[in-house]
Write a protein that holds these residues in place. Sequence first.
Motif, PDB file in Angstrom:
ATOM      1  N   ASP A  14       0.814  -1.168   0.016  1.00 62.71           N
ATOM      2  CA  ASP A  14       0.029  -0.201  -0.007  1.00 62.71           C
ATOM      3  C   ASP A  14       0.753   1.335  -0.018  1.00 62.71           C
ATOM      4  O   ASP A  14       1.676   1.377   0.815  1.00 62.71           O
ATOM      5  CB  ASP A  14      -0.991  -0.006   1.194  1.00 62.71           C
ATOM      6  CG  ASP A  14      -2.046   0.995   1.179  1.00 62.71           C
ATOM      7  OD1 ASP A  14      -1.902   2.008   0.543  1.00 62.71           O
ATOM      8  OD2 ASP A  14      -2.973   0.824   2.246  1.00 62.71           O
ATOM      9  N   ALA A  15       0.679   2.043  -1.069  1.00 68.59           N
ATOM     10  CA  ALA A  15       1.538   3.224  -1.094  1.00 68.59           C
ATOM     11  C   ALA A  15       1.165   4.437   0.073  1.00 68.59           C
ATOM     12  O   ALA A  15       1.676   5.443   0.240  1.00 68.59           O
ATOM     13  CB  ALA A  15       1.593   3.959  -2.443  1.00 68.59           C
ATOM     14  N   SER A  81       7.191   0.878  10.291  1.00 68.21           N
ATOM     15  CA  SER A  81       6.004   0.023   9.858  1.00 68.21           C
ATOM     16  C   SER A  81       5.533   0.520   8.381  1.00 68.21           C
ATOM     17  O   SER A  81       5.397  -0.528   7.531  1.00 68.21           O
ATOM     18  CB  SER A  81       4.775   0.134  10.676  1.00 68.21           C
ATOM     19  OG  SER A  81       3.800  -0.696  10.272  1.00 68.21           O
ATOM     20  N   SER A  82       5.689   1.769   7.985  1.00 69.17           N
ATOM     21  CA  SER A  82       5.284   2.107   6.806  1.00 69.17           C
ATOM     22  C   SER A  82       6.237   1.660   5.643  1.00 69.17           C
ATOM     23  O   SER A  82       5.585   1.385   4.339  1.00 69.17           O
ATOM     24  CB  SER A  82       5.263   3.797   6.707  1.00 69.17           C
ATOM     25  OG  SER A  82       4.156   4.265   7.574  1.00 69.17           O
ATOM     26  N   THR A  83       7.389   1.765   6.078  1.00 66.95           N
ATOM     27  CA  THR A  83       8.379   1.162   4.787  1.00 66.95           C
ATOM     28  C   THR A  83       8.017  -0.342   4.463  1.00 66.95           C
ATOM     29  O   THR A  83       8.286  -0.805   3.292  1.00 66.95           O
ATOM     30  CB  THR A  83       9.911   1.336   5.378  1.00 66.95           C
ATOM     31  OG1 THR A  83      10.158   0.572   6.516  1.00 66.95           O
ATOM     32  CG2 THR A  83      10.247   2.665   5.658  1.00 66.95           C
ATOM     33  N   ARG A  84       7.621  -0.935   5.402  1.00 68.34           N
ATOM     34  CA  ARG A  84       7.192  -2.531   5.119  1.00 68.34           C
ATOM     35  C   ARG A  84       5.997  -2.474   4.119  1.00 68.34           C
ATOM     36  O   ARG A  84       5.811  -3.058   3.245  1.00 68.34           O
ATOM     37  CB  ARG A  84       6.767  -3.367   6.458  1.00 68.34           C
ATOM     38  CG  ARG A  84       8.189  -3.761   7.055  1.00 68.34           C
ATOM     39  CD  ARG A  84       8.021  -4.760   7.957  1.00 68.34           C
ATOM     40  NE  ARG A  84       7.066  -4.019   9.053  1.00 68.34           N
ATOM     41  CZ  ARG A  84       7.689  -3.463  10.168  1.00 68.34           C
ATOM     42  NH1 ARG A  84       8.960  -3.333  10.114  1.00 68.34           N
ATOM     43  NH2 ARG A  84       7.189  -3.094  11.287  1.00 68.34           N
ATOM     44  N   PHE A  85       5.029  -1.365   4.359  1.00 75.71           N
ATOM     45  CA  PHE A  85       3.774  -1.339   3.407  1.00 75.71           C
ATOM     46  C   PHE A  85       4.270  -0.929   1.977  1.00 75.71           C
ATOM     47  O   PHE A  85       3.618  -1.300   1.037  1.00 75.71           O
ATOM     48  CB  PHE A  85       2.777  -0.147   3.906  1.00 75.71           C
ATOM     49  CG  PHE A  85       1.864  -0.741   4.971  1.00 75.71           C
ATOM     50  CD1 PHE A  85       0.848  -1.271   4.500  1.00 75.71           C
ATOM     51  CD2 PHE A  85       1.971  -0.514   6.414  1.00 75.71           C
ATOM     52  CE1 PHE A  85      -0.341  -1.963   5.266  1.00 75.71           C
ATOM     53  CE2 PHE A  85       1.037  -1.130   7.415  1.00 75.71           C
ATOM     54  CZ  PHE A  85       0.028  -1.804   6.686  1.00 75.71           C
ATOM     55  N   TRP A  86       5.453  -0.241   1.783  1.00 73.19           N
ATOM     56  CA  TRP A  86       5.868   0.264   0.639  1.00 73.19           C
ATOM     57  C   TRP A  86       6.719  -0.585  -0.009  1.00 73.19           C
ATOM     58  O   TRP A  86       7.039  -0.504  -0.979  1.00 73.19           O
ATOM     59  CB  TRP A  86       6.772   1.754   0.894  1.00 73.19           C
ATOM     60  CG  TRP A  86       5.950   2.840   1.432  1.00 73.19           C
ATOM     61  CD1 TRP A  86       4.584   3.217   1.654  1.00 73.19           C
ATOM     62  CD2 TRP A  86       6.388   3.816   2.335  1.00 73.19           C
ATOM     63  NE1 TRP A  86       4.277   4.245   1.940  1.00 73.19           N
ATOM     64  CE2 TRP A  86       5.333   4.621   2.418  1.00 73.19           C
ATOM     65  CE3 TRP A  86       7.692   4.226   2.721  1.00 73.19           C
ATOM     66  CZ2 TRP A  86       5.570   5.949   3.371  1.00 73.19           C
ATOM     67  CZ3 TRP A  86       7.867   5.476   3.487  1.00 73.19           C
ATOM     68  CH2 TRP A  86       6.909   6.296   3.371  1.00 73.19           C
ATOM     69  N   GLY A  87       7.127  -1.633   0.627  1.00 75.45           N
ATOM     70  CA  GLY A  87       7.958  -2.668   0.106  1.00 75.45           C
ATOM     71  C   GLY A  87       9.496  -2.246   0.139  1.00 75.45           C
ATOM     72  O   GLY A  87      10.246  -2.691  -0.670  1.00 75.45           O
TER      73      GLY A  87
END
Length: 169
Positions: A14-15, A81-87
């Motif tokens: 998710d971006a 946590s956001s960096t994992r959503f971004w890949g």
Amino acid sequence: MPIKEVETPYPRIDADPHATRVVRYMRPSDYAVWAGTTAGVPAVMHLWEMADPTKVSLKTPVRLGGLLGFIGGFMLAYQRSSTRFWGWSENKREEEMDFKELSQRASEGKPLYGTSQQPEWVQHAAAANSTFSQLKFSAIPMFNFVNHNHHGTDPAKYGVQPKESTGDS
């Protein structure tokens, strides 16, 4: 405006994830970073006082340091946590959780990312402002609190069928 495609070492989930999803998907290591930062700032203040004594009560500055450590630790954990959503970092656990959660919503006929009372232009503006905003926490802490459909992923992977046009034009 489409979300910029960025080559990532892991699949993008998710971006522009909703703030509640980012917090729900936090790992124990994120909580450890948050706790360490919360405790670390006052500890550094005590060490600094030992190295260069001021002869002044540190009660208020240490409390303020604890508050700043808590806020900064939360933002650091949120960003991780956001960096994992971004890949951008390893995200196998989050990918499985996301697929399970959104496939369930799709099978129930619910919108993948929730419903919003906001007009479409407000949703688009909110998405434009909050996409990758975790990289700008030092300037303006901004979180995504608006449900919208601008996430930079293909909903078909969750079992959502594209809407058919009626051909009444």
